[in-house]
Scaffold this active site. Structure first.
Site, PDB file in Angstrom:
ATOM      1  CD  GLU A  36       0.051   0.881  -8.851  1.00 35.34           C
ATOM      2  OE1 GLU A  36      -1.009   1.472  -8.557  1.00 35.34           O
ATOM      3  OE2 GLU A  36       1.139   1.155  -8.310  1.00 35.34           O
ATOM      4  CG  HIS A  54      -2.414   0.735  -5.299  1.00 39.87           C
ATOM      5  ND1 HIS A  54      -1.441   1.683  -5.538  1.00 39.87           N
ATOM      6  CD2 HIS A  54      -2.292   0.426  -3.988  1.00 39.87           C
ATOM      7  CE1 HIS A  54      -0.783   1.922  -4.425  1.00 39.87           C
ATOM      8  NE2 HIS A  54      -1.279   1.170  -3.455  1.00 39.87           N
ATOM      9  CG  ASP A  80       2.226  -5.325  -1.400  1.00 33.36           C
ATOM     10  OD1 ASP A  80       2.685  -5.278  -0.249  1.00 33.36           O
ATOM     11  OD2 ASP A  80       1.341  -4.561  -1.795  1.00 33.36           O
ATOM     12  CG  ASN A  83      -3.366   4.287  -7.769  1.00 29.22           C
ATOM     13  OD1 ASN A  83      -3.646   3.508  -6.854  1.00 29.22           O
ATOM     14  ND2 ASN A  83      -2.293   4.135  -8.518  1.00 29.22           N
TER      15      ASN A  83
HETATM   16  C1  GLP Z   1       0.901   0.495  -0.677  1.00 33.81           C
HETATM   17  C2  GLP Z   1       0.721  -1.027  -0.603  1.00 33.81           C
HETATM   18  C3  GLP Z   1      -0.660  -1.411  -0.238  1.00 33.81           C
HETATM   19  C4  GLP Z   1      -1.194  -0.437   0.776  1.00 33.81           C
HETATM   20  C5  GLP Z   1      -1.398   0.891   0.118  1.00 33.81           C
HETATM   21  C6  GLP Z   1      -1.829   2.003   1.050  1.00 33.81           C
HETATM   22  O1  GLP Z   1       1.610   0.913  -1.757  1.00 33.81           O
HETATM   23  N1  GLP Z   1       1.131  -1.748  -1.741  1.00 33.81           N
HETATM   24  O2  GLP Z   1      -0.706  -2.754   0.218  1.00 33.81           O
HETATM   25  O3  GLP Z   1      -2.417  -0.889   1.264  1.00 33.81           O
HETATM   26  O4  GLP Z   1      -0.280   1.269  -0.647  1.00 33.81           O
HETATM   27  O5  GLP Z   1      -0.796   2.436   1.860  1.00 33.81           O
HETATM   28  P1  GLP Z   1      -1.031   3.380   3.130  1.00 33.81           P
HETATM   29  O6  GLP Z   1      -1.706   2.554   4.159  1.00 33.81           O
HETATM   30  O7  GLP Z   1       0.347   3.796   3.549  1.00 33.81           O
HETATM   31  O8  GLP Z   1      -1.866   4.513   2.659  1.00 33.81           O
END
Ligand code: GLP
Length: 260
Positions: A153, A148, A78, A146
């Site tokens: 989302e 996702h 993404d 949340n």
């Molecule tokens: C982000 C990304 C995800 C990621 C998630 C967790 O917003 N879009 O691909 O896995 O949130 O992030 P983190 O590893 O910093 O907790």
């Protein structure tokens, strides 16, 4: 993919224990041990704090010649809307900072960037490139607080390919630090759950108490878009790596075994 097959769940002694495990998965794919075809395997990486240690270690492995970057193709999940690879705050920018070898792969054309402007034609072309590369062999995933996955989302369709999406407020709050003094973007381009579930193998990592509720919904709640991560239970070859804090709300029966 209408069946449910609980992902394998392993609880690690510590989050760091995931690093050698993930490196071994990448090494096995890159060295061709896992493949009968001549095509270079395509690995799709997730960004976020969960994978910081892994990317640093991957860069070191590549520098020391233990993983050869010309032996695999890379891509990612993404990107914030309109964020070109060199723009701070963006996913690809983060990835290149933590693992400069990915920037070199991008320059050589062996890393497929998510089209950051989200034009419909560019998203379909991106999906076709993935397909021509033989599909994703290994998909690494993190999870949002949340529930996702990538930027799917709560409420997302489980049947979509790459698309433009609006970020949940809680996701924007979590992303705040990377955009200071600006506000986080409101939109992003993301692999949809349908794209993600086509990967041959999926490894999701979740570490820390902040992720415990999302992990419980993913593994023990209903399988539907309210917790997009629950869709992993429709995949035949998914592994979930947790530390004990992220696993703390799970029923004992949900866990396959500890991993040391
Ligand atoms: C982000 C990304 C995800 C990621 C998630 C967790 O917003 N879009 O691909 O896995 O949130 O992030 P983190 O590893 O910093 O907790």
């Amino acid at each position: 993919m209408d069946h449910q097959a609980p992902p394998q769940v392993r609880v690690l002694d510590a989050a760091d224990a995931a690093v050698p495990f993930l490196l071994q998965e990448v090494r096995a794919l890159a060295s061709g041990q896992e493949s009968e075809s001549n095509q270079r395997p395509l690995i799709s990486f997730a960004t976020g704090g969960t994978f910081t240690a892994f990317f640093r270690a991957l860069d070191a492995e590549i520098k020391q010649g233990r993983i050869t970057p010309t032996e695999f193709l890379g891509t990612h999940l993404d990107e914030y809307m309109g964020f070109e690879p060199e723009r701070p705050g963006g996913m690809l920018h983060e990835l290149s900072l933590r693992c400069p070898a990915m920037r070199d792969m991008l320059a050589r054309g062996s890393f497929l960037p998510v089209p950051c402007h989200g034009a419909e034609g560019s998203l379909r072309a991106h999906e076709e490139r993935i397909e021509r590369a033989g599909g994703i062999k290994l998909q690494l995933l993190g999870i949002g607080r949340n529930g996702h996955i990538a930027f799917n989302e709560p409420g997302a369709s489980l049947d979509e390919g790459f698309h433009v999406t609006t970020l949940a407020e809680s996701t924007r709050v979590d992303a705040k630090a990377r955009f200071v003094p600006d506000q986080p973007p409101r939109r992003a381009v993301t692999a949809g759950m349908k794209s993600i579930l086509t990967a041959e193998r999926i490894i999701l990592c979740a570490f820390g108490a902040d992720k415990a509720a999302a992990v419980t919904s993913m593994l023990q709640g209903e399988v539907n878009g309210t917790c997009p991560a629950s869709a992993l239970r429709m995949h035949k070859n998914a592994l979930v790596l947790l530390d004990s804090a992220a696993a703390s709300n799970l029923d004992a029966g949900a866990i396959a075994g500890a991993m040391h």
